[in-house]
Enzyme design. Structure first.
Site, PDB file in Angstrom:
ATOM      1  N   HIS A  53       0.862  -1.185   0.000  1.00  0.00           N
ATOM      2  CA  HIS A  53       0.000   0.000   0.000  1.00  0.00           C
ATOM      3  C   HIS A  53       0.899   1.237   0.000  1.00  0.00           C
ATOM      4  CE1 HIS A  53      -3.974  -1.770   1.707  1.00  0.00           C
ATOM      5  NE2 HIS A  53      -3.336  -2.673   0.971  1.00  0.00           N
ATOM      6  N   GLU A  55       0.898   3.867   1.865  1.00  0.00           N
ATOM      7  CA  GLU A  55       1.352   4.255   3.200  1.00  0.00           C
ATOM      8  C   GLU A  55       2.498   3.387   3.686  1.00  0.00           C
ATOM      9  OE1 GLU A  55      -1.772   3.608   2.131  1.00  0.00           O
ATOM     10  OE2 GLU A  55      -3.240   4.360   3.561  1.00  0.00           O
TER      11      GLU A  55
END
Length: 156
Positions: A53, A55
């Site tokens: 992801h 993040e």
């Protein structure tokens, strides 16, 4: 540190990079002392790994840059509300402020479905603020998934 639109625009640039390689267009940047120290965008399909992801990629790069697993004094700007995995990583790395664009009504853990950042069981509670540049952040996702659905329909 207060919200800074410049950093959310940089997160959107990261999302556009993801879109160019046919990834869900989600981007993130981590900021410390008013400077971007890391960037990330989704690479789950490219890497064939559910952990990639935006993040998580940005957090990994920031930890390497700061030579530690804690990210004190850091803020994260994300184009989409964090999922449970990313919210957990944000809590674990002690990021201070979380700014996100679009709300995620299916798996958002910054208040839409659940707010992990306010749960009393966790020892760190970052500040969270959502809906920044929400139209732009939502639109890039909507356009991407609309095109994906049309492409799949046309292949049948």
């Amino acid at each position: 540190m207060a919200y800074n639109e410049t950093f959310m625009r940089e997160a959107l640039k990261q999302a556009k990079k993801a879109k160019k390689i046919n990834e869900a267009p989600i981007g993130a940047v981590i900021v410390r002392d008013n400077k971007i120290i890391s960037r990330g965008y989704n690479k789950r399909e490219t890497k064939k790994n559910g952990l990639y992801h935006a993040e998580i990629i940005a957090i990994d790069k920031a930890c390497k840059k700061l030579s530690g697993w804690r990210l004190p004094g850091c803020d994260i700007y994300i184009t989409l509300e964090p999922c449970p995995m990313c919210a957990g990583a944000i809590i674990q790395t002690r990021i201070e402020n979380v700014y996100f664009g679009a709300y995620d009504q299916k798996s958002g853990c910054g208040g839409s479905v659940f707010n992990m950042f306010e749960d009393v069981v966790f020892n760190h509670k970052p500040n969270i603020s959502g809906g920044h540049m929400q139209c732009e952040c939502s639109q890039i996702l909507s356009d991407f998934f609309k095109t994906l659905r049309e492409t799949r329909r046309n292949k049948k």
